[in-house]
Write a protein that holds these residues in place. Structure first.
Motif, PDB file in Angstrom:
ATOM      1  N   VAL A  17       0.974  -1.268   0.128  1.00 14.56           N
ATOM      2  CA  VAL A  17      -0.124  -0.108   0.151  1.00 14.56           C
ATOM      3  C   VAL A  17       0.989   1.134  -0.024  1.00 14.56           C
ATOM      4  CG1 VAL A  17      -1.792   1.397   1.200  1.00 14.56           C
ATOM      5  CG2 VAL A  17      -1.836  -0.915   1.239  1.00 14.56           C
ATOM      6  N   GLY A  18       1.968   1.033   0.566  1.00 16.72           N
ATOM      7  CA  GLY A  18       3.034   1.980   0.657  1.00 16.72           C
ATOM      8  C   GLY A  18       2.501   3.451   1.476  1.00 16.72           C
ATOM      9  N   CYS A  19       2.002   3.244   2.550  1.00 11.68           N
ATOM     10  CA  CYS A  19       1.352   4.540   3.516  1.00 11.68           C
ATOM     11  C   CYS A  19       2.600   5.369   3.942  1.00 11.68           C
ATOM     12  CB  CYS A  19       0.496   3.789   4.672  1.00 11.68           C
ATOM     13  SG  CYS A  19      -0.776   2.812   4.313  1.00 11.68           S
ATOM     14  N   GLY A  20       2.319   6.595   4.020  1.00 14.37           N
ATOM     15  CA  GLY A  20       2.918   7.539   4.550  1.00 14.37           C
ATOM     16  C   GLY A  20       3.078   7.592   6.094  1.00 14.37           C
ATOM     17  N   VAL A  21       4.138   7.816   6.796  1.00 17.08           N
ATOM     18  CA  VAL A  21       4.288   7.663   8.228  1.00 17.08           C
ATOM     19  C   VAL A  21       4.922   8.855   8.667  1.00 17.08           C
ATOM     20  CG1 VAL A  21       5.326   6.485   9.970  1.00 17.08           C
ATOM     21  CG2 VAL A  21       4.489   5.125   8.316  1.00 17.08           C
ATOM     22  N   LEU A  22       4.373   9.513   9.848  1.00 21.37           N
ATOM     23  CA  LEU A  22       5.143  10.565  10.610  1.00 21.37           C
ATOM     24  C   LEU A  22       5.889   9.962  11.657  1.00 21.37           C
ATOM     25  CD1 LEU A  22       2.367  13.431  10.394  1.00 21.37           C
ATOM     26  CD2 LEU A  22       4.300  13.000   9.179  1.00 21.37           C
ATOM     27  N   GLY A 153      -3.896   1.290 -13.187  1.00 23.69           N
ATOM     28  CA  GLY A 153      -4.717   2.047 -12.063  1.00 23.69           C
ATOM     29  C   GLY A 153      -4.070   2.850 -11.215  1.00 23.69           C
ATOM     30  N   ASN A 154      -5.132   3.147 -10.509  1.00 30.26           N
ATOM     31  CA  ASN A 154      -4.733   3.972  -9.121  1.00 30.26           C
ATOM     32  C   ASN A 154      -5.576   3.617  -8.105  1.00 30.26           C
ATOM     33  OD1 ASN A 154      -3.109   5.824 -10.696  1.00 30.26           O
ATOM     34  ND2 ASN A 154      -5.000   6.886 -11.173  1.00 30.26           N
ATOM     35  N   TYR A 155      -5.489   3.931  -6.927  1.00 32.63           N
ATOM     36  CA  TYR A 155      -6.026   3.607  -5.507  1.00 32.63           C
ATOM     37  C   TYR A 155      -7.481   4.290  -5.780  1.00 32.63           C
ATOM     38  CZ  TYR A 155      -1.867   1.772  -3.275  1.00 32.63           C
ATOM     39  OH  TYR A 155      -0.791   0.967  -3.019  1.00 32.63           O
ATOM     40  N   GLU A 156      -7.383   5.724  -6.317  1.00 40.04           N
ATOM     41  CA  GLU A 156      -8.503   6.588  -6.481  1.00 40.04           C
ATOM     42  C   GLU A 156      -9.617   5.737  -7.184  1.00 40.04           C
ATOM     43  OE1 GLU A 156      -9.697  10.899  -8.472  1.00 40.04           O
ATOM     44  OE2 GLU A 156      -8.093   9.558  -9.513  1.00 40.04           O
ATOM     45  N   GLU A 455       0.546   1.316  -6.926  1.00 41.06           N
ATOM     46  CA  GLU A 455      -0.193   1.961  -7.820  1.00 41.06           C
ATOM     47  C   GLU A 455       0.931   2.938  -8.375  1.00 41.06           C
ATOM     48  OE1 GLU A 455      -2.784   5.274  -6.574  1.00 41.06           O
ATOM     49  OE2 GLU A 455      -1.489   5.796  -4.695  1.00 41.06           O
ATOM     50  N   ARG A 456       2.067   2.571  -8.451  1.00 38.75           N
ATOM     51  CA  ARG A 456       3.532   2.929  -9.059  1.00 38.75           C
ATOM     52  C   ARG A 456       3.691   4.185  -8.368  1.00 38.75           C
ATOM     53  NH1 ARG A 456       1.456   4.936 -13.356  1.00 38.75           N
ATOM     54  NH2 ARG A 456      -0.899   4.298 -13.010  1.00 38.75           N
ATOM     55  N   ARG A 457       3.632   4.422  -7.251  1.00 40.97           N
ATOM     56  CA  ARG A 457       3.680   5.581  -6.394  1.00 40.97           C
ATOM     57  C   ARG A 457       5.316   5.410  -5.730  1.00 40.97           C
ATOM     58  NH1 ARG A 457       0.853  10.035  -5.724  1.00 40.97           N
ATOM     59  NH2 ARG A 457      -1.273   8.963  -6.085  1.00 40.97           N
ATOM     60  N   ILE A 458       6.216   6.334  -6.052  1.00 45.07           N
ATOM     61  CA  ILE A 458       7.299   6.402  -5.531  1.00 45.07           C
ATOM     62  C   ILE A 458       7.429   7.484  -4.327  1.00 45.07           C
ATOM     63  CG2 ILE A 458       9.940   7.169  -5.634  1.00 45.07           C
ATOM     64  CD1 ILE A 458       9.325   6.473  -8.770  1.00 45.07           C
ATOM     65  N   PRO A 532       5.623  12.475  -2.879  1.00 49.28           N
ATOM     66  CA  PRO A 532       5.137  11.056  -3.470  1.00 49.28           C
ATOM     67  C   PRO A 532       4.763  11.291  -4.936  1.00 49.28           C
ATOM     68  CG  PRO A 532       4.402  11.375  -1.223  1.00 49.28           C
ATOM     69  CD  PRO A 532       5.229  12.447  -1.519  1.00 49.28           C
ATOM     70  N   VAL A 533       5.102  10.569  -5.839  1.00 45.70           N
ATOM     71  CA  VAL A 533       4.930  10.805  -7.102  1.00 45.70           C
ATOM     72  C   VAL A 533       4.881   9.441  -7.888  1.00 45.70           C
ATOM     73  CG1 VAL A 533       7.449  10.901  -7.870  1.00 45.70           C
ATOM     74  CG2 VAL A 533       5.414  11.918  -9.330  1.00 45.70           C
ATOM     75  N   GLN A 534       3.745   9.412  -8.676  1.00 41.42           N
ATOM     76  CA  GLN A 534       3.478   8.267  -9.683  1.00 41.42           C
ATOM     77  C   GLN A 534       4.218   8.303 -10.893  1.00 41.42           C
ATOM     78  OE1 GLN A 534      -1.075   8.539  -9.051  1.00 41.42           O
ATOM     79  NE2 GLN A 534      -0.613   6.233  -9.390  1.00 41.42           N
TER      80      GLN A 534
END
Length: 880
Positions: A17-22, A153-156, A455-458, A532-534
């Motif tokens: 999923v590649g979740c962003g973390v703080l 596709g995308n998560y959207e 979703e190809r997001r770096i 983050p960028v696809q």
């Protein structure tokens, strides 16, 4: 939580999923973890595993210094030995005599230099990865259909779709954040439908409008039949097929004989349910088909992928909002590994082993040694090691002794290999203990680089902790070895940004839009601040959604239908069951990280076999007793979980338990080495096993401040908990002296007096040791599975125990002032089943009401199905 100046934006190291973390380090050394509300993958949500990341950062078990033969060594000596041995092996036996086995836990920069060394300068294709075990069939299916390994596709799209089809994916447990995005969308648009296609009734079925409990490996027949149905009812997009595809006629010819009755026979589904599914698909334009390991981990996994892609091509449902086939990956950087050529049959930048690509790499890397052919895929690789063909092996950030099929043979192969190097954070994985050289690698929170999600997001993984001891990042380790092998100029990197810039440059090199993977627009990007960028991110044009123009990456720019013939139904021989392996909610791979977080073991603390009640009765297996599973490859001993969620004729066992956490729980020892002929991915969900009762004479449960030692005990499963350890035990042969056994297991000297009680009538016995006001250990024994409340017993390790309470503790009875919370259901907030049941009886009749009262189910949401079940049970009891 407000983002302070010391908060670092990074990315979760678990699933794709590649979740962003703080991450916010604290003065006391702890780290506060929160979801990043600005990251487009999760918008602040984290699952139970991600939420507990701060609890996994201890140095317990860390490999802190290089070791040679189990003895501490300097980096200089260790690196010299690795480089010298690899170079000498290559000189004597050729480049294919060495290999690297990597991991989706590596960052893209780590992967890039490892692949460059092996394929670019050693000249062998022998670098593969544990990603072969999780998504190689998707890669092969994409390439057959699209000419490239492109996720469209995308998560959207999951939120825009009107029909979500989940195939072989327990999304609520394995990708909880994506699942919650879908559930939120469904709540906002109740007309959205969800179809689950899975042999098991997993928690993902909780919100499904239709659950198709398909026979194992019946997926291809279901989707081939769907293709025929779409054609018959004129529900195909003839214009798209004519203008943008090839091969429709051949694919349809194979499908024509697959009528509803034949599909029903092959899948075990009713004609009615199949017809409903086909109707919904035909009438719903915005349809997304999400698939995962139930599709990929099969001997026909690539055909399954193409059967799914075929129906989307036939209806033109690809490249548009809210539609398309969607492979969700299992690891944080499985996609990044694919990008840099981390699979043995790929070159860097999504290029294949074609003469023009080999020459392009030769010129870009300025190397005359670029590999000319694919290397050995994972299963083939370990077979070659066993045969002595591969003589030097470097394993990075993975644990194949537990995760590979035929795991016992893999361990034997590694033991027999002439030279084995392991780069890892952990000193004592079942793989690391077999290495000649162990190199301490930096871990999550210490590493600096990028990962790519499903979703190809770096996204960036940024460091917020100093690397402990002498641990080094993997890219640095590989670079140092490469330099010692004579390739200094090609590996003159000083920081990860240098590697990423080269990776981006290669992706755009001689790429005029004819290759899907292109990061040329990021060649000069500010690395530290990269958002983050696809991909693709081209210099002149970028796109988040692929194939919107109906053009693909084949020579004629047309997508290809693949004529897929369904295999015969997977039917176990008489007396055997089909073994399905997979994940549980709160653990990850072989628990090297999640095993450190006490709350992640509270939900399921031991390996288990999920059996249908009819199979359990037939085989005389009682719920919560021990079950022996075996075949010609090996044997395991696990706890029986009897439930109607399981399909008759099958058994599910999670893949997480290793020799560090259980006596006989390494389930992949039973999985054969059969692979998909297209992808090389092993069939991890279709082994055949015999199941039978293991008649334990005594069961036990224990809590202990120090890690106990249970060598020689028939069954044990151990887990960290707050204040110490918890353990489940069983004895097929009982010790003659229980006190002596306890002294040995818990490291108690002969002069220390143990408290003990025994009830001869019931056969129950308890032993405990107290020092001052602290419980050192407590052991509960019974002829039947022990009924002591686990959560109550665990809590004793952190309490001050008054002498008057010791008798109650020996009996295993909480005091009247200590309500038993019951087994943990919500790992995020530590809420037990009894607490939820009490709230339900008190008037909380919805999951939302439970959330308000107890917070349970309000974070990742992966426990909501269990909460709903508890509510329903208590409603029924109240009605009676």
């Amino acid at each position: 939580m407000s983002k302070s100046s010391s908060t670092i934006r990074t990315t979760c190291p678990y699933c794709g999923v590649g979740c962003g973390v703080l991450a916010t380090p604290q003065p006391d050394g702890s780290v506060i973890i929160a979801g990043d509300p600005e990251h487009p993958a999760n918008f602040g949500r984290l699952c139970s595993k991600g939420s507990a990341l701060g609890e996994t950062l201890s140095l317990d078990g860390r490999l802190l210094y290089p070791e040679i033969g189990g003895e501490r060594a300097s980096w200089e000596r260790a690196l010299d030995l690795v480089a010298k041995t690899f170079a000498e092996t290559i000189a004597e036996h050729g480049p294919d005599s060495v290999a690297i086995y990597g991991s989706g836990q590596l960052l893209t920069e780590d992967y890039y230099v490892a692949n460059k060394l092996m394929k670019g300068f050693i000249g062998s294709g022998n670098i593969d990865t544990n990603s072969r075990l999780c998504m190689a069939s998707s890669v092969a299916g994409h390439k057959r259909a699209f000419g490239s390994d492109t996720v469209p596709g995308n998560y959207e799209d999951l939120e825009l779709a009107d029909l979500i089809i989940l195939v072989g994916s327990n999304l609520s447990w394995c990708h909880p954040v994506l699942y919650q995005r879908i559930i939120k969308a469904k709540a906002e648009r109740p007309g959205m439908r969800i179809v689950l296609i899975d042999p098991r009734r997993t928690t993902t079925a909780d919100q499904a409008d239709l659950h198709l409990a398909i026979k194992p490996d019946g997926d291809t027949a279901l989707f081939v039949g769907l293709l025929k149905s779409l054609a018959e009812r004129n529900a195909v997009d003839a214009e798209f097929i004519a203008e943008s595809t090839n091969g429709f006629g051949a694919a349809l010819d194979v499908a024509r004989s697959w009528n509803l009755e034949r599909v029903a026979e092959a899948t075990g589904l009713s004609v009615r349910d199949i017809a409903v599914f086909y109707d919904w698909f035909a009438e719903t334009t915005r349809t997304v088909t999400v698939y995962s390991q139930g599709v990929n981990q099969s001997a026909t996994g690539t055909d399954k992928v193409n059967a799914i892609v075929n129906v989307h091509l036939a209806t033109g449902r690809i490249g548009m909002p809210g539609m398309g086939p969607f492979s969700v990956t299992g690891q944080p950087n499985a996609m990044g590994g694919r990008e840099v050529g981390g699979l043995a049959n790929m070159l860097a930048a999504h290029m294949d082993f074609e003469p023009a690509n080999i020459d392009r790499l030769r010129r870009f890397w300025r190397s005359e040694r670029v590999a000319q052919k694919p290397g050995l895929k994972a299963v083939e690789l370990f077979e070659a090691i066993a045969q002595g063909k591969v003589k030097a092996l470097w394993i990075m950030a993975t644990n194949p002794v537990d995760s590979m099929p035929e795991a016992d043979k893999v361990r034997a192969a590694i033991r027999a290999c002439q030279f084995v190097v392991v780069s890892d954070m952990n000193a004592a994985t079942d793989t690391a203990v077999e290495a000649h050289v162990r190199l301490p690698a930096a871990g999550w929170g210490e590493k600096n680089g990028t990962v790519t999600n499903s979703e190809r997001r770096i996204s960036r993984q940024r460091p917020f902790l100093a690397a402990p001891g002498e641990a080094k990042p993997d890219w640095w380790i590989v670079t140092q070895v490469a330099r010692r092998m004579g390739h200094t100029a090609a590996f003159a990197y000083e920081r990860p940004a240098d590697i990423f810039a080269e990776h981006a440059a290669l992706s755009g090199f001689e790429n005029e839009g004819n290759r899907d993977f292109d990061l040329s627009g990021l060649m000069h990007a500010e690395y530290d601040g990269l958002q983050p960028v696809q991909w693709p991110v081209r210099a002149v044009r970028s796109t988040a959604r692929m194939f919107t123009d109906g053009r693909f990456f084949t020579p004629d720019s047309r997508a290809r239908f693949v004529a897929v013939a369904p295999p015969p139904p997977l039917t176990p021989p008489p007396g055997m069951l089909v073994l399905n392996t997979g994940r549980v909610r709160d653990h990850w791979h072989t628990m090297t990280r999640t095993g450190k977080a006490a709350r992640l073991s509270a939900h399921m603390a031991e390996p288990f076999a999920e059996l249908h009640p009819d199979d359990a009765i037939e085989k005389s297996i009682r719920h919560a007793s021990l079950v022996r599973l075996e075949n010609r490859h090996g044997s395991v001993l696990v706890r029986a979980l009897v439930t109607e969620r399981q399909q008759k004729g099958s058994v599910f066992v999670p893949m997480h338990w290793t020799d560090r956490f259980s006596a006989q729980g390494r389930i992949d020892a039973l999985v054969g080495g059969q692979t998909d002929p297209q992808s090389g991915q092993p069939a991890l969900k279709s082994a055949m096993v015999v199941a039978g009762p293991a008649l334990a004479r005594r069961y036990g449960f224990a809590v202990s401040r120090a890690r106990p030692q249970f060598a020689g005990t028939d069954y044990w499963a151990i887990a960290e908990t707050t204040g110490g350890w918890r353990a489940e035990l069983a004895f097929i042969t009982e010790p003659e002296d229980w006190v002596g056994w306890a002294r040995s297991a818990f490291g108690v000297g002969e002069k220390v007096e143990l408290l003990s009680i025994a009830d001869k009538a019931s056969g129950r016995q308890s032993l405990a040791l107290f020092e001052g006001g602290k419980l050192i250990f407590a052991l509960y024994l019974s002829p039947d599975p022990v009924l002591v409340s686990r959560q109550w017993a665990v809590s004793l390790l952190t309490e001050t125990i008054k002498p008057a309470r010791r008798a109650d503790i020996l009996v295993g009875r909480p005091g009247a002032d200590r309500p038993d919370p019951g087994p943990i259901v919500c790992a995020c907030y530590g809420v037990g089943a009894n607490q939820i049941a009490e709230a339900a009886r008190g008037g909380c009749h919805t999951v939302e009401a439970i959330g308000v009262a107890l917070k349970a189910g309000t974070n990742c949401g992966s426990c909501r199905a269990e909460i709903r079940g508890i509510i329903e049970v208590n409603r029924l009891e109240a009605a009676e």
